[in-house]
Design a protein around this motif. Structure first.
Motif, PDB file in Angstrom:
ATOM      1  N   PRO A  94       0.822  -1.209   0.000  1.00 32.24           N
ATOM      2  CA  PRO A  94       0.000   0.000   0.000  1.00 32.24           C
ATOM      3  C   PRO A  94       0.855   1.258   0.000  1.00 32.24           C
ATOM      4  CG  PRO A  94      -0.106  -1.103   2.133  1.00 32.24           C
ATOM      5  CD  PRO A  94       0.659  -1.997   1.206  1.00 32.24           C
ATOM      6  N   ALA A  95       0.388   2.269  -0.699  1.00 30.61           N
ATOM      7  CA  ALA A  95       1.108   3.544  -0.734  1.00 30.61           C
ATOM      8  C   ALA A  95       1.004   4.200   0.634  1.00 30.61           C
ATOM      9  CB  ALA A  95       0.506   4.448  -1.802  1.00 30.61           C
ATOM     10  N   THR A 138      -9.428   5.096   8.447  1.00 29.47           N
ATOM     11  CA  THR A 138      -8.074   5.306   7.933  1.00 29.47           C
ATOM     12  C   THR A 138      -7.108   4.401   8.688  1.00 29.47           C
ATOM     13  OG1 THR A 138      -8.563   7.614   7.455  1.00 29.47           O
ATOM     14  CG2 THR A 138      -6.236   7.011   7.559  1.00 29.47           C
ATOM     15  N   ARG A 139      -6.225   3.758   7.941  1.00 32.66           N
ATOM     16  CA  ARG A 139      -5.204   2.923   8.577  1.00 32.66           C
ATOM     17  C   ARG A 139      -3.906   3.728   8.687  1.00 32.66           C
ATOM     18  NH1 ARG A 139      -3.866  -2.233   6.483  1.00 32.66           N
ATOM     19  NH2 ARG A 139      -3.532  -1.184   4.518  1.00 32.66           N
ATOM     20  N   VAL A 140      -3.322   3.680   9.865  1.00 32.08           N
ATOM     21  CA  VAL A 140      -2.113   4.453  10.141  1.00 32.08           C
ATOM     22  C   VAL A 140      -1.057   3.531  10.729  1.00 32.08           C
ATOM     23  CG1 VAL A 140      -1.151   6.379  11.475  1.00 32.08           C
ATOM     24  CG2 VAL A 140      -3.483   6.535  10.593  1.00 32.08           C
ATOM     25  N   ARG A 141       0.162   3.622  10.173  1.00 31.35           N
ATOM     26  CA  ARG A 141       1.293   2.888  10.755  1.00 31.35           C
ATOM     27  C   ARG A 141       1.968   3.810  11.763  1.00 31.35           C
ATOM     28  NH1 ARG A 141       4.492   1.502   6.485  1.00 31.35           N
ATOM     29  NH2 ARG A 141       3.446  -0.507   6.274  1.00 31.35           N
ATOM     30  N   VAL A 152       0.038  -1.199  12.897  1.00 28.59           N
ATOM     31  CA  VAL A 152      -0.943  -0.561  12.017  1.00 28.59           C
ATOM     32  C   VAL A 152      -2.265  -0.519  12.769  1.00 28.59           C
ATOM     33  CG1 VAL A 152      -2.204  -0.705   9.838  1.00 28.59           C
ATOM     34  CG2 VAL A 152       0.213  -1.319   9.922  1.00 28.59           C
ATOM     35  N   VAL A 153      -2.816   0.673  12.904  1.00 28.06           N
ATOM     36  CA  VAL A 153      -4.076   0.858  13.627  1.00 28.06           C
ATOM     37  C   VAL A 153      -5.120   1.463  12.701  1.00 28.06           C
ATOM     38  CG1 VAL A 153      -3.004   1.108  15.906  1.00 28.06           C
ATOM     39  CG2 VAL A 153      -3.337   3.129  14.474  1.00 28.06           C
ATOM     40  N   ARG A 154      -6.375   1.276  13.076  1.00 31.08           N
ATOM     41  CA  ARG A 154      -7.498   1.848  12.326  1.00 31.08           C
ATOM     42  C   ARG A 154      -8.119   2.954  13.172  1.00 31.08           C
ATOM     43  NH1 ARG A 154     -12.800   0.623  12.764  1.00 31.08           N
ATOM     44  NH2 ARG A 154     -12.280  -1.193  14.045  1.00 31.08           N
ATOM     45  N   ILE A 155      -8.330   4.107  12.568  1.00 34.05           N
ATOM     46  CA  ILE A 155      -8.920   5.241  13.291  1.00 34.05           C
ATOM     47  C   ILE A 155     -10.425   5.002  13.449  1.00 34.05           C
ATOM     48  CG2 ILE A 155      -9.321   7.733  13.301  1.00 34.05           C
ATOM     49  CD1 ILE A 155      -6.362   6.937  13.587  1.00 34.05           C
ATOM     50  N   GLU A 188       6.524   8.085  14.820  1.00 34.44           N
ATOM     51  CA  GLU A 188       6.394   8.476  13.423  1.00 34.44           C
ATOM     52  C   GLU A 188       5.048   7.945  12.938  1.00 34.44           C
ATOM     53  OE1 GLU A 188       9.634   6.916  11.140  1.00 34.44           O
ATOM     54  OE2 GLU A 188      11.117   7.660  12.572  1.00 34.44           O
ATOM     55  N   LEU A 189       4.310   8.745  12.186  1.00 42.21           N
ATOM     56  CA  LEU A 189       2.987   8.349  11.694  1.00 42.21           C
ATOM     57  C   LEU A 189       2.996   8.313  10.154  1.00 42.21           C
ATOM     58  CD1 LEU A 189       0.822  10.597  14.022  1.00 42.21           C
ATOM     59  CD2 LEU A 189       1.321   8.175  14.307  1.00 42.21           C
ATOM     60  N   GLU A 190       2.432   7.242   9.597  1.00 46.72           N
ATOM     61  CA  GLU A 190       2.293   7.117   8.142  1.00 46.72           C
ATOM     62  C   GLU A 190       0.868   6.674   7.840  1.00 46.72           C
ATOM     63  OE1 GLU A 190       6.148   5.372   6.089  1.00 46.72           O
ATOM     64  OE2 GLU A 190       5.553   4.210   7.859  1.00 46.72           O
ATOM     65  N   ARG A 191       0.238   7.358   6.932  1.00 46.09           N
ATOM     66  CA  ARG A 191      -1.106   6.972   6.497  1.00 46.09           C
ATOM     67  C   ARG A 191      -0.962   5.927   5.377  1.00 46.09           C
ATOM     68  NH1 ARG A 191      -6.039  10.950   4.773  1.00 46.09           N
ATOM     69  NH2 ARG A 191      -7.387   9.348   3.897  1.00 46.09           N
TER      70      ARG A 191
END
Length: 193
Positions: A94-95, A138-141, A152-155, A188-191
Motif C-alpha cells: 500500500p502507498a 483510515t489505517r495508520v502505521r 498498524v491501527v485503524r482510526i 512516526e505516523l504514516e497513512r
C-alpha cells in the motif's frame, strides 16, 4: 366410442437415415483428420535432429497426445506474448503518506466497552486509535523510533484531547510498540492508502 380407453398419443421423432449417415461420416472424417495429422507429425524429421539424438520436441504443431485427446478434454491455449499471467503477480504494497512525528498516548480499561466517536464499542485489545482529523477507517502505521517497532491501527475515535498529543492508541497497540511503561512516546505516523 367402441369401449376402448383412449390414451394420449405418444409423439415419435423420426430421424432420417441420411442425417444419421451424415453425422457418422462427419465424426469419422474428424477422427481420420486427427490420425493423419498425428502421423504426419510423427514422420517429419526436424532440422535440428541428429543421428546421435533423434529425439526432439517440435517447436510448433500439435503434439501426438493432443492429436488423440478426447473432444471433451480442453486444451489449454497458449498465451500471446503481450499477455500477463496474473497468478504470478504479487500485490503491491500500500502507498504511504508521511504524517510526520507526533506524541502518542494510549487509553485502555477505563474506556473499554464505551462507544467511540464512530459508534463502535471501544475494545482495548483491538488495533485501533483516536485522531482529531483523520477520517474514520483510515489505517495508520505508528512506529516507535526508540525501538523500531511499529503497528498498524485503524482510526475509529476522536482525540486525544490533551495538548501536545497527536494520537491515542488502544492498549494493545501501545503494548505492541513498547510504550506502556512510559504512557506516551514520540512516534512516526504514516497513512496507508
Amino acid at each position: 366410442m367402441d369401449g376402448r380407453i383412449s390414451s394420449p398419443r405418444k409423439r415419435r421423432f423420426v430421424v432420417p437415415f441420411s442425417v444419421i449417415a451424415l453425422l457418422a461420416a462427419s465424426a469419422a472424417g474428424q477422427a481420420q483428420d486427427r490420425v493423419e495429422l498425428a502421423a504426419s507429425a510423427a514422420t517429419e524429421v526436424p532440422a535440428n535432429a541428429t543421428a546421435a539424438n533423434p529425439a526432439f520436441v517440435p517447436d510448433e504443431g500439435i503434439a501426438l497426445e493432443e492429436a488423440f485427446a478426447p473432444y471433451d478434454t480442453p486444451i489449454e491455449p497458449a498465451l500471446p506474448d503481450h499477455a500477463v499471467d496474473i497468478t504470478t503477480i504479487e500485490p503491491a504494497a500500500p502507498a504511504t503518506t508521511s504524517l510526520g512525528m507526533g506524541v502518542a498516548s494510549y487509553y485502555g480499561r477505563r474506556f473499554h466497552g464505551r462507544r467511540t466517536a464512530n459508534g463502535e464499542r471501544f475494545d482495548m485489545n483491538a488495533m485501533t486509535a483516536a485522531h482529531r482529523t483523520l477520517p474514520f477507517g483510515t489505517r495508520v502505521r505508528v512506529t516507535n523510533p526508540r525501538n523500531g517497532r511499529s503497528v498498524v491501527v485503524r482510526i475509529n475515535d476522536r482525540g486525544p484531547f490533551v495538548g501536545g498529543r497527536t494520537i491515542d492508541l488502544s492498549r494493545a497497540a501501545a503494548t505492541q510498540i513498547g510504550m506502556i511503561s512510559s504512557g506516551h512516546a514520540r512516534v512516526e505516523l504514516e497513512r496507508l492508502d
